[in-house]
Design an enzyme around this catalytic site. Structure first.
Site, PDB file in Angstrom:
ATOM      1  N   LYS A   2       1.364  -5.892 -39.293  1.00 17.16           N
ATOM      2  CA  LYS A   2       0.324  -5.720 -38.245  1.00 17.16           C
ATOM      3  C   LYS A   2      -0.935  -6.564 -38.578  1.00 17.16           C
ATOM      4  O   LYS A   2      -1.384  -6.434 -39.528  1.00 17.16           O
ATOM      5  CB  LYS A   2      -0.036  -4.309 -37.791  1.00 17.16           C
ATOM      6  N   ALA A  30       0.826  -1.357   0.027  1.00 23.40           N
ATOM      7  CA  ALA A  30      -0.060   0.223   0.014  1.00 23.40           C
ATOM      8  C   ALA A  30       0.860   1.304  -0.059  1.00 23.40           C
ATOM      9  O   ALA A  30       0.425   2.379  -0.312  1.00 23.40           O
ATOM     10  CB  ALA A  30      -0.875  -0.136   1.263  1.00 23.40           C
ATOM     11  N   GLY A  31       2.093   1.048   0.352  1.00 27.33           N
ATOM     12  CA  GLY A  31       3.127   2.333   0.452  1.00 27.33           C
ATOM     13  C   GLY A  31       3.557   2.960  -0.902  1.00 27.33           C
ATOM     14  O   GLY A  31       3.198   2.197  -1.862  1.00 27.33           O
ATOM     15  N   ARG A  84      11.091   7.292  -1.646  1.00 24.09           N
ATOM     16  CA  ARG A  84      12.604   7.383  -2.183  1.00 24.09           C
ATOM     17  C   ARG A  84      12.357   7.337  -3.938  1.00 24.09           C
ATOM     18  O   ARG A  84      13.576   7.550  -4.249  1.00 24.09           O
ATOM     19  CB  ARG A  84      13.183   6.781  -1.564  1.00 24.09           C
TER      20      ARG A  84
HETATM   21  C1  UD1 Z   1       9.070  -2.627   8.704  1.00 24.14           C
HETATM   22  C2  UD1 Z   1       9.147  -3.665   9.978  1.00 24.14           C
HETATM   23  C3  UD1 Z   1      10.521  -3.655  10.514  1.00 24.14           C
HETATM   24  C4  UD1 Z   1      11.565  -4.378   9.450  1.00 24.14           C
HETATM   25  C5  UD1 Z   1      11.171  -3.849   7.997  1.00 24.14           C
HETATM   26  C6  UD1 Z   1      11.863  -4.411   7.071  1.00 24.14           C
HETATM   27  C7  UD1 Z   1       6.997  -2.834  11.156  1.00 24.14           C
HETATM   28  C8  UD1 Z   1       6.341  -2.112  12.239  1.00 24.14           C
HETATM   29  N1  UD1 Z   1       8.475  -2.687  10.855  1.00 24.14           N
HETATM   30  O1  UD1 Z   1       9.609  -1.517   8.689  1.00 24.14           O
HETATM   31  O2  UD1 Z   1      10.502  -4.354  11.632  1.00 24.14           O
HETATM   32  O3  UD1 Z   1      12.753  -4.282   9.768  1.00 24.14           O
HETATM   33  O4  UD1 Z   1       9.786  -3.484   7.728  1.00 24.14           O
HETATM   34  O5  UD1 Z   1      11.703  -3.770   5.669  1.00 24.14           O
HETATM   35  O6  UD1 Z   1       6.259  -3.786  10.307  1.00 24.14           O
HETATM   36  N2  UD1 Z   1       2.882  -1.050   4.134  1.00 24.14           N
HETATM   37  C9  UD1 Z   1       1.576  -0.984   3.940  1.00 24.14           C
HETATM   38  N3  UD1 Z   1       0.813  -0.376   4.644  1.00 24.14           N
HETATM   39  C10 UD1 Z   1       1.491   0.529   5.474  1.00 24.14           C
HETATM   40  C11 UD1 Z   1       2.866   0.324   5.992  1.00 24.14           C
HETATM   41  C12 UD1 Z   1       3.272  -0.194   5.175  1.00 24.14           C
HETATM   42  O7  UD1 Z   1       1.182  -1.875   3.056  1.00 24.14           O
HETATM   43  O8  UD1 Z   1       0.684   1.104   6.258  1.00 24.14           O
HETATM   44  C13 UD1 Z   1       3.971  -1.742   3.273  1.00 24.14           C
HETATM   45  C14 UD1 Z   1       4.780  -0.946   2.390  1.00 24.14           C
HETATM   46  O9  UD1 Z   1       4.391  -0.504   1.200  1.00 24.14           O
HETATM   47  C15 UD1 Z   1       6.061  -1.815   2.454  1.00 24.14           C
HETATM   48  C16 UD1 Z   1       6.093  -2.621   3.585  1.00 24.14           C
HETATM   49  O10 UD1 Z   1       4.649  -2.621   4.103  1.00 24.14           O
HETATM   50  O11 UD1 Z   1       6.140  -2.693   1.218  1.00 24.14           O
HETATM   51  C17 UD1 Z   1       7.066  -2.142   4.596  1.00 24.14           C
HETATM   52  O12 UD1 Z   1       6.705  -0.785   5.068  1.00 24.14           O
HETATM   53  P1  UD1 Z   1       8.100   0.087   5.486  1.00 24.14           P
HETATM   54  O13 UD1 Z   1       7.306   1.282   5.846  1.00 24.14           O
HETATM   55  O14 UD1 Z   1       9.025   0.216   4.561  1.00 24.14           O
HETATM   56  O15 UD1 Z   1       8.451  -0.565   6.660  1.00 24.14           O
HETATM   57  P2  UD1 Z   1       8.879  -0.205   8.185  1.00 24.14           P
HETATM   58  O16 UD1 Z   1       7.556  -0.054   9.036  1.00 24.14           O
HETATM   59  O17 UD1 Z   1       9.646   0.793   8.373  1.00 24.14           O
END
Ligand code: UD1
Ligand code: CA
Length: 458
Positions: free
Chosen positions: A351, A11-12, A16
């Site tokens: 084509k 979902a993120g 970067r």
């Molecule tokens: C998370 C872990 C952390 C781990 C790291 C590895 C948690 C709280 N922490 O960190 O322990 O070392 O991953 O990369 O879980 N995403 C969603 N919805 C959200 C938030 C995130 O779908 O609300 C997805 C993002 O798109 C991404 C993944 O989850 O693909 C990880 O999100 P990111 O924010 O990078 O991870 P952290 O929370 O920093």
């Protein structure tokens, strides 16, 4: 064996990347990054795969198609929140849940299988894939007790200076017992440094409830960490390209310069085929044996028969038969189907054309929406005028026809078997079998004419 379900968090935005597109859709060898993750989950045995989407979620759905299930997370309130959004999806599931991130395209199915096996063997409520990082800053740290068992995960921002020294990190890849996960999710709160729902908190809940937690430490940190920016994306693609090319070389395909051959993960190639530099072979392309592909070619979602050569050309959604000769500098487009020993030579665009055996379109032609029989020769510069500005019309050229150079075939039109069309003709009506169709102004020679140059010289 118990059922395996996979949930992929995607979902993120991936800030970067500095992109208006979601990170998981950035392509690697012609496939969205997320495809590698769904492939790995499928290969590890997942029957149902759901993706949590948010940022530009419609795009993700459109790119990935209907084989996956989609769960909306409208606001990204953390990884725990993302899984909470999947409550209904999980209510229908039993057995184990594999949780993955959509941005880890290098994850290997073998690693996932090991994690699943560990979870099953230990009867853990959750198994965590961990790795050691030289620079663990930013990651969740794995806390182990004196018995070396995992006792918790602490996020970097919540960690004490003592905990920040720990170099074993959480990869974010887990295998859960669905029933245990559902219960632990109900206890999640956003009471932490980031005000987020941390999925990692379910492990504290498991331990608090006396359930087992297992950890699998992988030495392959590269494979479990996703690219965060464009430079890392390029390195990831290079890594995948190298691995795929090595595999094809091991299978008997020659790739003289593997650094400049881009072969997608779903492509298949027969033995003794050579892939020359500057070549891109993507999508569901299947290439036969003894082919020469490239240099400087691009083939997408196409089938190429044995012993066919494609040089300095593009082939897109086409089916080429064996012993064809394509290029240089030609464009074979969607819906083109050729039989054996067909030639589509230099500077030709085709084509939606079917071409039967031994027929040739050797030079500088456009053939669109046409049917070409066997042993046909299409002269240089021949054009099918298939489009009237509103609709497309078909041109039918039967067996053993000879089309003279620079002919316009104004569709709909048919040239019957064995007919000849005189060079420079604009054909607007049927040419009968074996007839000569000639449709051009007759030549007149004005012998009394004096050229301006001669006149000036007087
Ligand atoms: C998370 C872990 C952390 C781990 C790291 C590895 C948690 C709280 N922490 O960190 O322990 O070392 O991953 O990369 O879980 N995403 C969603 N919805 C959200 C938030 C995130 O779908 O609300 C997805 C993002 O798109 C991404 C993944 O989850 O693909 C990880 O999100 P990111 O924010 O990078 O991870 P952290 O929370 O920093
Ligand atoms: Ca991350």
């Amino acid at each position: 064996m118990e059922k395996l379900t996979a949930l992929i968090l995607a979902a993120g935005q991936g800030t970067r990347m500095k992109s208006k597109y979601p990170k998981v859709l950035h392509p690697l060898l012609g496939e969205p990054m997320l495809r590698y993750v769904t492939d790995a989950a499928r290969a590890a045995g997942a029957e149902r795969i759901a993706v949590v989407i948010g940022f530009e979620g419609e795009r993700v759905q459109a790119a990935m198609g209907p084989e996956l299930e989609y769960i909306w997370q409208r606001e990204q309130l953390g990884t725990g929140h993302a899984v909470l959004m999947a409550r209904e999806f999980l209510a229908k599931a039993t057995g184990e849940l594999l949780v993955l991130y959509g941005d880890t395209p290098l994850i290997k199915p073998e690693t996932l299988c090991e994690l699943i096996e560990l979870q099953r063997a230990t009867g853990a409520a959750g198994a965590i894939l961990t790795t050691r990082m030289q620079d663990p800053a930013g990651y969740g740290r794995i806390i182990r007790n004196t018995g070396n068992e995992i006792s918790g995960i602490v996020e970097h921002k919540d960690a004490s200076s003592g905990e920040r020294i720990i170099d074993e990190v959480n990869t974010g890849i887990y295998c859960f017992t669905i029933a245990a996960l559902r219960e632990a999710l109900a206890e999640l709160t956003p009471q932490n440094a980031q005000g987020e729902y941390y999925l990692t908190d379910v492990f504290a809940a498991f331990i608090g409830n006396g359930l087992k937690v297992a950890g699998l430490l992988t030495g392959d940190a590269e494979a479990v960490m996703g690219p965060n920016d464009r430079a890392q994306l390029a390195r990831t693609e290079a890594f995948l390209r190298e691995a795929i090319n090595q595999r094809w070389m091991a299978e008997g395909v020659s790739i003289p310069d593997p650094a400049t051959a881009y072969i997608g993960p779903h492509v298949r190639i027969g033995r003794d085929t050579t892939v020359f530099p500057g070549t891109f072979i993507f999508g569901k392309t299947v290439i036969g044996s003894d082919c020469v592909i490239g240099p400087q070619s691009r083939i997408v979602d196409s089938t190429i028969g044995d012993n066919t050569e494609v040089q300095y050309s593009q082939v897109f959604q086409a089916e080429l038969g064996p012993q064809n000769n394509i290029g240089p500098y030609s464009f074979v487009r969607q819906g083109t189907v050729t039989a054996a020993r067909v030639k589509i030579g230099g500077f030709v665009e085709v084509k939606n054309v079917r071409i039967a055996e031994e027929s040739k379109v050797p030079h500088l032609s456009y053939m669109g929406d046409a049917e070409v029989g066997r042993d046909v020769n299409i002269g240089a510069g021949t054009i099918t005028c298939n489009y009237d500005g509103v609709s497309k019309h078909r041109t039918i050229i039967e067996d053993e026809v000879f089309i003279g150079s620079n002919t316009n075939l104004v569709a709909p039109v048919t040239v019957r078997a064995g007919a000849t069309v005189a060079a420079g003709s604009t054909i607007t009506k049927e040419v009968p079998a074996k007839a000569l169709g000639i449709a051009r102004a007759r030549q007149e020679n004005l012998t009394e004419w004096v050229s301006p140059k001669d006149r000036a010289g007087k």
